[in-house]
Design a protein around this motif. Structure first.
Motif, PDB file in Angstrom:
ATOM      1  N   CYS A   1     -11.746 -44.419  -4.828  1.00 42.86           N
ATOM      2  CA  CYS A   1     -12.035 -45.779  -5.278  1.00 42.86           C
ATOM      3  C   CYS A   1     -13.235 -46.355  -4.540  1.00 42.86           C
ATOM      4  N   ARG A   2     -14.289 -46.675  -5.286  1.00 42.09           N
ATOM      5  CA  ARG A   2     -15.438 -47.379  -4.711  1.00 42.09           C
ATOM      6  C   ARG A   2     -15.393 -48.847  -5.119  1.00 42.09           C
ATOM      7  N   GLY A   3     -14.767 -49.130  -6.224  1.00 37.54           N
ATOM      8  CA  GLY A   3     -14.627 -50.500  -6.685  1.00 37.54           C
ATOM      9  C   GLY A   3     -13.223 -51.004  -6.396  1.00 37.54           C
ATOM     10  N   PRO A   4     -12.717 -51.881  -7.272  1.00 34.45           N
ATOM     11  CA  PRO A   4     -11.366 -52.407  -7.064  1.00 34.45           C
ATOM     12  C   PRO A   4     -10.318 -51.286  -7.107  1.00 34.45           C
ATOM     13  N   ALA A   5      -9.218 -51.504  -6.436  1.00 37.82           N
ATOM     14  CA  ALA A   5      -8.114 -50.554  -6.476  1.00 37.82           C
ATOM     15  C   ALA A   5      -7.195 -50.895  -7.631  1.00 37.82           C
ATOM     16  N   ALA A   6      -6.433 -49.898  -8.085  1.00 40.61           N
ATOM     17  CA  ALA A   6      -5.386 -50.120  -9.087  1.00 40.61           C
ATOM     18  C   ALA A   6      -4.100 -50.452  -8.337  1.00 40.61           C
ATOM     19  N   VAL A   7      -3.528 -51.607  -8.617  1.00 40.34           N
ATOM     20  CA  VAL A   7      -2.353 -52.094  -7.894  1.00 40.34           C
ATOM     21  C   VAL A   7      -1.176 -52.247  -8.849  1.00 40.34           C
ATOM     22  N   ILE A   8      -0.038 -51.701  -8.485  1.00 41.62           N
ATOM     23  CA  ILE A   8       1.159 -51.830  -9.324  1.00 41.62           C
ATOM     24  C   ILE A   8       1.646 -53.274  -9.314  1.00 41.62           C
ATOM     25  N   SER A   9       1.852 -53.833 -10.528  1.00 44.61           N
ATOM     26  CA  SER A   9       2.331 -55.218 -10.613  1.00 44.61           C
ATOM     27  C   SER A   9       3.641 -55.358 -11.374  1.00 44.61           C
ATOM     28  N   GLY A  10       4.158 -54.266 -11.938  1.00 45.43           N
ATOM     29  CA  GLY A  10       5.437 -54.317 -12.629  1.00 45.43           C
ATOM     30  C   GLY A  10       5.820 -52.951 -13.142  1.00 45.43           C
ATOM     31  N   LEU A  11       7.129 -52.688 -13.237  1.00 48.18           N
ATOM     32  CA  LEU A  11       7.618 -51.391 -13.705  1.00 48.18           C
ATOM     33  C   LEU A  11       8.738 -51.582 -14.711  1.00 48.18           C
ATOM     34  N   GLY A  12       8.833 -50.640 -15.659  1.00 49.24           N
ATOM     35  CA  GLY A  12       9.919 -50.662 -16.625  1.00 49.24           C
ATOM     36  C   GLY A  12      10.316 -49.253 -17.006  1.00 49.24           C
ATOM     37  N   ALA A  13      11.577 -49.046 -17.370  1.00 54.82           N
ATOM     38  CA  ALA A  13      12.034 -47.710 -17.737  1.00 54.82           C
ATOM     39  C   ALA A  13      13.253 -47.796 -18.639  1.00 54.82           C
ATOM     40  N   CYS A  14      13.439 -46.742 -19.422  1.00 53.70           N
ATOM     41  CA  CYS A  14      14.626 -46.668 -20.271  1.00 53.70           C
ATOM     42  C   CYS A  14      15.022 -45.220 -20.501  1.00 53.70           C
ATOM     43  N   VAL A  15      16.299 -45.019 -20.758  1.00 57.02           N
ATOM     44  CA  VAL A  15      16.804 -43.732 -21.232  1.00 57.02           C
ATOM     45  C   VAL A  15      17.651 -44.019 -22.469  1.00 57.02           C
ATOM     46  N   PRO A  16      17.730 -43.068 -23.396  1.00 56.27           N
ATOM     47  CA  PRO A  16      18.575 -43.268 -24.576  1.00 56.27           C
ATOM     48  C   PRO A  16      20.029 -43.477 -24.152  1.00 56.27           C
ATOM     49  N   PRO A  17      20.801 -44.218 -24.933  1.00 57.06           N
ATOM     50  CA  PRO A  17      22.178 -44.508 -24.529  1.00 57.06           C
ATOM     51  C   PRO A  17      23.094 -43.296 -24.462  1.00 57.06           C
ATOM     52  N   ARG A  18      22.794 -42.251 -25.204  1.00 54.06           N
ATOM     53  CA  ARG A  18      23.702 -41.102 -25.255  1.00 54.06           C
ATOM     54  C   ARG A  18      23.505 -40.179 -24.057  1.00 54.06           C
ATOM     55  N   ALA A  19      24.541 -40.041 -23.247  1.00 53.27           N
ATOM     56  CA  ALA A  19      24.520 -39.112 -22.118  1.00 53.27           C
ATOM     57  C   ALA A  19      25.242 -37.827 -22.513  1.00 53.27           C
ATOM     58  N   VAL A  20      24.637 -36.690 -22.177  1.00 49.04           N
ATOM     59  CA  VAL A  20      25.214 -35.383 -22.500  1.00 49.04           C
ATOM     60  C   VAL A  20      25.612 -34.695 -21.203  1.00 49.04           C
ATOM     61  N   THR A  21      26.884 -34.434 -21.043  1.00 43.33           N
ATOM     62  CA  THR A  21      27.391 -33.818 -19.811  1.00 43.33           C
ATOM     63  C   THR A  21      27.251 -32.303 -19.848  1.00 43.33           C
ATOM     64  N   ASN A  22      27.381 -31.697 -18.674  1.00 43.37           N
ATOM     65  CA  ASN A  22      27.353 -30.240 -18.601  1.00 43.37           C
ATOM     66  C   ASN A  22      28.496 -29.619 -19.382  1.00 43.37           C
ATOM     67  N   ASP A  23      29.656 -30.243 -19.327  1.00 41.46           N
ATOM     68  CA  ASP A  23      30.812 -29.703 -20.062  1.00 41.46           C
ATOM     69  C   ASP A  23      30.555 -29.700 -21.559  1.00 41.46           C
ATOM     70  N   GLU A  24      29.828 -30.721 -22.047  1.00 39.51           N
ATOM     71  CA  GLU A  24      29.493 -30.756 -23.475  1.00 39.51           C
ATOM     72  C   GLU A  24      28.585 -29.589 -23.846  1.00 39.51           C
ATOM     73  N   LEU A  25      27.640 -29.268 -22.977  1.00 35.42           N
ATOM     74  CA  LEU A  25      26.748 -28.131 -23.234  1.00 35.42           C
ATOM     75  C   LEU A  25      27.508 -26.815 -23.151  1.00 35.42           C
ATOM     76  N   ALA A  26      28.430 -26.731 -22.185  1.00 36.93           N
ATOM     77  CA  ALA A  26      29.191 -25.496 -21.982  1.00 36.93           C
ATOM     78  C   ALA A  26      30.082 -25.165 -23.173  1.00 36.93           C
ATOM     79  N   ALA A  27      30.334 -26.161 -24.009  1.00 34.91           N
ATOM     80  CA  ALA A  27      31.182 -25.935 -25.180  1.00 34.91           C
ATOM     81  C   ALA A  27      30.495 -25.056 -26.222  1.00 34.91           C
ATOM     82  N   TYR A  28      29.133 -25.003 -26.188  1.00 36.31           N
ATOM     83  CA  TYR A  28      28.451 -24.163 -27.174  1.00 36.31           C
ATOM     84  C   TYR A  28      27.393 -23.251 -26.558  1.00 36.31           C
ATOM     85  N   LEU A  29      27.147 -23.362 -25.255  1.00 38.46           N
ATOM     86  CA  LEU A  29      26.237 -22.452 -24.571  1.00 38.46           C
ATOM     87  C   LEU A  29      27.021 -21.582 -23.595  1.00 38.46           C
ATOM     88  N   ASP A  30      26.469 -20.402 -23.298  1.00 39.68           N
ATOM     89  CA  ASP A  30      27.105 -19.518 -22.321  1.00 39.68           C
ATOM     90  C   ASP A  30      26.760 -20.008 -20.926  1.00 39.68           C
TER      91      ASP A  30
END
Length: 343
Positions: free
Chosen positions: A7-36
């Motif tokens: 940076c020779r000019g102004p710096a980039a400064v964090i001023s806010g953050l946001g995040a999301c994940v889809p509502p559906r959670a998939v457990t390992n047991d759910e995967l194990a039901a159809y994967l080896d």
């Protein structure tokens, strides 16, 4: 060779953050039901207990918009001069997804483009945005990492299906003083195209389409050479993180929080051990709940950690990632006192 923006000019400064994940959670047991596989096998090899998966019809752009809206709200602004979207799973091969995301955010007319460096995409986007601010091209940039990675996985591949999940994270960067909390340090980026076959989708691009050969369905899915990827990820991430620490003038023992791309718990642990970052709270992690969300991983981790109080103002924070290409990157910052919102 690793390259970085100074940076020779102004710096980039964090001023806010946001995040999301889809509502559906998939457990390992759910995967194990159809994967080896089994819950124990997945946890032992990856550290993952569950991951989130989008419902049919939900796109990467949809997740990106939600995360970006939260980041803008957290920053207390409605405008940005540019939108940079890191993703491996764009809504379409053409055009880029970022312009549509920008328009949906009410930002029609601003610069908007995608960055594709697989799991390093967010850091590549961060470096690009910091350069735009330093050059005076923008005063405020919205940087997003978003993925619907489960859409490119072979449903029968037990080596990839348990690892990856969907999600999005975003940060608002503003022009500011390089010495203030939240100022992004030099962003170090690198690549090695000689290892491009480690992480790949063989079909769908011009190489396959112009060959005249009809690709089998399996070639349209994501593939990864696990053992070689592990080795390169540990070596490259450790090296670039060490370089970032040196540029910041920090010792590893002085790092309050290490935010590594959530690729695999064993990779994260190996890198932290090699660097000498203390165990426990110093090593931020959400991989057990969300898995590897590729380009969304770092901003999702930062946002969730800040919202949960695991990242505090003044924390010396080291960020590092490794992805397909192969690509890698790292940077440092002193964590600011800014809001982080999750959905």
């Amino acid at each position: 060779m690793t390259t970085g923006h100074h940076c020779r000019g102004p710096a980039a400064v964090i001023s806010g953050l946001g995040a999301c994940v889809p509502p559906r959670a998939v457990t390992n047991d759910e995967l194990a039901a159809y994967l080896d596989t089994s819950d124990e096998w997945i946890r032992r090899r990856t550290g993952i207990a569950s991951r989130h998966r989008v419902d049919p019809g939900t796109s990467t752009g949809d997740l990106a918009v939600t995360a970006a809206e939260l980041a803008l709200k957290a920053a207390g602004v409605t405008e940005a001069d540019a939108v940079v979207l890191g993703t491996t799973t764009p809504d379409r091969l053409c055009p880029a997804t970022a312009p549509e995301v920008a328009t949906r955010l009410g930002l029609t007319g601003v610069a908007a483009f995608d960055v594709s460096a697989v799991c390093t995409s967010f850091l590549y986007g961060l470096g690009t945005a910091a350069g735009m601010i330093a050059a005076g091209m923008a005063q405020r940039v919205l940087v997003i990492g978003a993925e619907t990675f489960t859409s490119i996985l072979d449903p029968a591949d037990r080596s990839t299906v348990p690892i990856f999940g969907d999600g999005a994270g975003a940060v608002v960067l503003r022009a500011g003083d390089p010495a203030e909390p939240g100022a992004i340090g030099r962003v170090l980026l690198g690549s090695d195209g000689g290892q491009s076959d480690l992480i790949r989708i063989p079909a769908g691009g011009s190489r396959q389409r112009t060959s005249g050969a009809v690709a089998p369905l399996a070639d349209h899915y994501f593939r990864m050479n696990g053992s070689d990827t592990y080795r390169h990820a540990v070596e490259r991430t450790t090296a670039v993180a060490r370089e970032a620490l040196d540029l910041a003038g920090w010792e590893a023992a002085e790092v309050d929080r290490f935010a590594a791309h959530q690729a695999n718990a064993r990779i994260i642990g190996a890198v932290a051990d090699r660097l000498g970052v203390p165990a426990g709270a110093h090593r931020l992690s959400n991989i057990d709940r969300v898995g590897n969300t590729a380009a969304a991983s770092v901003p999702l981790l930062l946002t969730e950690s800040a919202a949960a109080g695991l990242l505090s103002p003044g924390d010396r924070t080291l960020i590092a990632a490794f992805g397909g290409g192969v690509t890698w990157g790292a940077t440092t910052l002193v964590w600011p006192d800014v809001p982080a919102l999750t959905a």
